[in-house]
Structures are given as C-alpha cells and as structure tokens.
Design a protein around this motif. Structure first.
Motif, PDB file in Angstrom:
ATOM      1  N   THR A 135      -7.030   1.069  -7.216  1.00 18.38           N
ATOM      2  CA  THR A 135      -5.970   0.300  -8.442  1.00 18.38           C
ATOM      3  C   THR A 135      -4.594   0.855  -8.513  1.00 18.38           C
ATOM      4  N   GLU A 136      -3.919   0.498  -9.455  1.00 15.53           N
ATOM      5  CA  GLU A 136      -2.331   0.560  -8.602  1.00 15.53           C
ATOM      6  C   GLU A 136      -1.780   1.521  -8.825  1.00 15.53           C
ATOM      7  N   ASP A 137      -2.433   2.722  -9.142  1.00 19.72           N
ATOM      8  CA  ASP A 137      -2.359   4.299  -9.010  1.00 19.72           C
ATOM      9  C   ASP A 137      -2.733   4.952  -7.669  1.00 19.72           C
ATOM     10  N   GLU A 138      -4.130   5.059  -7.920  1.00 17.55           N
ATOM     11  CA  GLU A 138      -4.912   5.021  -6.914  1.00 17.55           C
ATOM     12  C   GLU A 138      -6.129   4.262  -6.080  1.00 17.55           C
ATOM     13  N   ALA A 139      -5.888   5.121  -4.605  1.00 18.70           N
ATOM     14  CA  ALA A 139      -6.802   4.180  -3.847  1.00 18.70           C
ATOM     15  C   ALA A 139      -8.094   5.458  -2.641  1.00 18.70           C
ATOM     16  N   LYS A 140      -9.278   4.907  -2.761  1.00 20.09           N
ATOM     17  CA  LYS A 140     -10.341   5.554  -1.878  1.00 20.09           C
ATOM     18  C   LYS A 140     -10.413   4.559  -0.877  1.00 20.09           C
ATOM     19  N   PHE A 141     -10.424   5.629   0.381  1.00 19.07           N
ATOM     20  CA  PHE A 141     -11.100   4.902   2.087  1.00 19.07           C
ATOM     21  C   PHE A 141     -11.986   5.879   2.884  1.00 19.07           C
ATOM     22  N   THR A 142     -12.190   4.950   4.152  1.00 22.72           N
ATOM     23  CA  THR A 142     -12.717   6.057   4.666  1.00 22.72           C
ATOM     24  C   THR A 142     -12.283   5.921   5.861  1.00 22.72           C
ATOM     25  N   ILE A 143     -11.526   6.512   6.372  1.00 25.69           N
ATOM     26  CA  ILE A 143     -10.926   6.816   7.512  1.00 25.69           C
ATOM     27  C   ILE A 143     -12.240   6.803   8.653  1.00 25.69           C
ATOM     28  N   GLN A 144     -12.223   5.390  10.250  1.00 24.56           N
ATOM     29  CA  GLN A 144     -13.727   5.806  10.844  1.00 24.56           C
ATOM     30  C   GLN A 144     -13.584   7.362  11.975  1.00 24.56           C
ATOM     31  N   ASN A 145     -15.327   7.846  11.323  1.00 26.43           N
ATOM     32  CA  ASN A 145     -14.717   9.313  13.148  1.00 26.43           C
ATOM     33  C   ASN A 145     -13.530   9.939  12.286  1.00 26.43           C
ATOM     34  N   MET A 146     -13.192  10.007  11.269  1.00 29.59           N
ATOM     35  CA  MET A 146     -11.828  11.270  10.442  1.00 29.59           C
ATOM     36  C   MET A 146     -12.702  11.675   9.241  1.00 29.59           C
ATOM     37  N   ALA A 147     -12.584  10.941   8.177  1.00 31.80           N
ATOM     38  CA  ALA A 147     -12.497  11.545   6.618  1.00 31.80           C
ATOM     39  C   ALA A 147     -11.951  10.734   5.747  1.00 31.80           C
ATOM     40  N   LYS A 148     -12.665  10.697   4.475  1.00 38.93           N
ATOM     41  CA  LYS A 148     -12.264   9.905   3.468  1.00 38.93           C
ATOM     42  C   LYS A 148     -11.458  10.226   2.409  1.00 38.93           C
ATOM     43  N   LEU A 149     -10.550  10.103   2.181  1.00 41.19           N
ATOM     44  CA  LEU A 149      -9.563  10.234   1.598  1.00 41.19           C
ATOM     45  C   LEU A 149      -9.103   9.775   0.236  1.00 41.19           C
ATOM     46  N   ALA A 150      -8.695  10.308  -0.956  1.00 43.08           N
ATOM     47  CA  ALA A 150      -8.477   9.781  -2.256  1.00 43.08           C
ATOM     48  C   ALA A 150      -7.244   9.791  -2.116  1.00 43.08           C
ATOM     49  N   LEU A 151      -6.345   9.390  -2.800  1.00 41.16           N
ATOM     50  CA  LEU A 151      -4.576   9.536  -3.085  1.00 41.16           C
ATOM     51  C   LEU A 151      -4.819   8.815  -4.354  1.00 41.16           C
ATOM     52  N   LYS A 152      -3.153   9.450  -4.653  1.00 39.55           N
ATOM     53  CA  LYS A 152      -3.001   9.110  -5.834  1.00 39.55           C
ATOM     54  C   LYS A 152      -1.775   8.956  -6.216  1.00 39.55           C
ATOM     55  N   ILE A 153      -0.792   8.055  -6.534  1.00 42.26           N
ATOM     56  CA  ILE A 153       0.541   7.918  -6.889  1.00 42.26           C
ATOM     57  C   ILE A 153       1.334   9.311  -7.337  1.00 42.26           C
ATOM     58  N   SER A 154       1.482  10.158  -7.144  1.00 40.04           N
ATOM     59  CA  SER A 154       2.054  11.619  -7.651  1.00 40.04           C
ATOM     60  C   SER A 154       3.397  11.069  -8.398  1.00 40.04           C
ATOM     61  N   SER A 155       4.498  10.223  -7.808  1.00 42.04           N
ATOM     62  CA  SER A 155       5.949   9.619  -8.135  1.00 42.04           C
ATOM     63  C   SER A 155       6.365   8.994  -7.840  1.00 42.04           C
ATOM     64  N   ARG A 156       6.798   7.588  -9.165  1.00 39.57           N
ATOM     65  CA  ARG A 156       7.754   6.668  -8.235  1.00 39.57           C
ATOM     66  C   ARG A 156       9.133   7.047  -9.134  1.00 39.57           C
ATOM     67  N   LYS A 157      10.316   5.941  -8.202  1.00 39.94           N
ATOM     68  CA  LYS A 157      11.471   6.371  -8.001  1.00 39.94           C
ATOM     69  C   LYS A 157      11.963   4.856  -7.965  1.00 39.94           C
ATOM     70  N   LYS A 158      12.301   4.234  -9.586  1.00 40.48           N
ATOM     71  CA  LYS A 158      12.138   2.648  -9.005  1.00 40.48           C
ATOM     72  C   LYS A 158      13.322   1.933  -7.799  1.00 40.48           C
ATOM     73  N   ASN A 159      12.674   1.541  -7.006  1.00 43.78           N
ATOM     74  CA  ASN A 159      13.612   0.705  -6.433  1.00 43.78           C
ATOM     75  C   ASN A 159      13.850   2.078  -5.245  1.00 43.78           C
ATOM     76  N   GLU A 160      13.583   3.035  -4.685  1.00 38.60           N
ATOM     77  CA  GLU A 160      13.519   4.163  -4.068  1.00 38.60           C
ATOM     78  C   GLU A 160      12.860   4.527  -3.525  1.00 38.60           C
ATOM     79  N   GLU A 161      11.444   5.505  -4.329  1.00 39.14           N
ATOM     80  CA  GLU A 161      10.869   6.270  -3.457  1.00 39.14           C
ATOM     81  C   GLU A 161       9.771   5.696  -4.048  1.00 39.14           C
ATOM     82  N   ILE A 162       8.115   6.429  -2.954  1.00 42.99           N
ATOM     83  CA  ILE A 162       6.928   6.458  -3.516  1.00 42.99           C
ATOM     84  C   ILE A 162       6.603   7.567  -3.155  1.00 42.99           C
ATOM     85  N   VAL A 163       6.157   8.287  -3.994  1.00 38.24           N
ATOM     86  CA  VAL A 163       5.471  10.042  -3.031  1.00 38.24           C
ATOM     87  C   VAL A 163       3.523   9.470  -3.771  1.00 38.24           C
ATOM     88  N   ALA A 164       2.458   9.524  -2.614  1.00 43.35           N
ATOM     89  CA  ALA A 164       1.751   9.896  -2.944  1.00 43.35           C
ATOM     90  C   ALA A 164       0.265  10.888  -2.859  1.00 43.35           C
TER      91      ALA A 164
END
Length: 133
Positions: A41-70
């Motif tokens: 979605t705009e704020d979350e992503a789930k995926f699998t890394i082959q031979n490694m792990a499943k990950l689910a990430l979410k945006i924890s902060s956004r600073k307009k035109n400066e920074e995006i943290v997941a």
C-alpha cells in the motif's frame, strides 16, 4: 549497529524524487529479481527475499522532500531501519542517500552485509534509471 549506505544524484527535482519514494507501492520497481510475493500500500510493503526471509515494512516517518524512514511492521530476523535522505542539489538535481541500519551480530554481519550492500546499491541505481526515463 551496522550501517550500509549508497548515494546517487538523480536529475530530477527533490519534490519529484520524494513523491516517488514516499509511496511504498513504487518501491517494487526498485527491488532486485530475488524479491517476490510483493504486496504493498502507500504505507506498507510485504515481500520475500529469496533464500533469506520474509519482510513486512511500514513507513515510520516522512519529512516532506527530505526523508522517508521505514521499519519492520512484523517480526524481522533482526532489528533494522531503511532510510532515504534527500537533498536538493539545485539545477533540478537531487542527491538521494539510501541507508539500512541493522542490528547484526558478528555471524549475521558476515552473512548479510554483502547482500544488504548489493540491495542498497541496486535500489539507488534503479531509482536513477526509473526517474530519468
């Protein structure tokens, strides 16, 4: 804490780079081929890394035109934070710094550092390609 970084200059205004990165739906375009089972979605992503792990990430902060943290939205194999830091270089150019901060023990550091470095390098190079089409 292990910090893995990759920096690139994109020939696009900072607002355009930020708008692309602020939406996790766009991040699938930045992933290498060993990523599958992608859902987002705009704020979350789930995926699998082959031979490694499943990950689910979410945006924890956004600073307009400066920074995006997941951060992980579900349990991850280790604590981590993904960050895109943007700076306006002028002339319609943007410097994008992609970093992954991970809490890795010595064994995990030996196993994961190389693949994580390849991931951030791939994502920054692909960001430039996708936005400069």
């Amino acid at each position: 804490m292990t910090i893995i970084e990759s920096k690139i200059t994109v020939n696009k205004p900072v607002a355009e780079v930020y708008e692309f990165l602020a939406d996790l739906n766009n991040h699938q375009q930045l992933m290498p081929e060993n990523i599958y089972n992608w859902s987002s979605t705009e704020d979350e992503a789930k995926f699998t890394i082959q031979n490694m792990a499943k990950l689910a990430l979410k945006i924890s902060s956004r600073k307009k035109n400066e920074e995006i943290v997941a951060i992980p939205s579900e349990e991850a194999p280790f604590a981590l934070e993904l960050k895109w830091s943007l700076s306006d270089k002028g002339d319609g150019k943007t410097v994008a710094l992609h970093s992954i901060s991970a809490e890795l023990n010595m064994m995990m550091k030996m196993l994961a550092s190389g693949p994580l470095q390849k991931l951030v390098d791939h994502q920054t190079a692909t960001l430039k390609k996708v936005l400069e089409k």
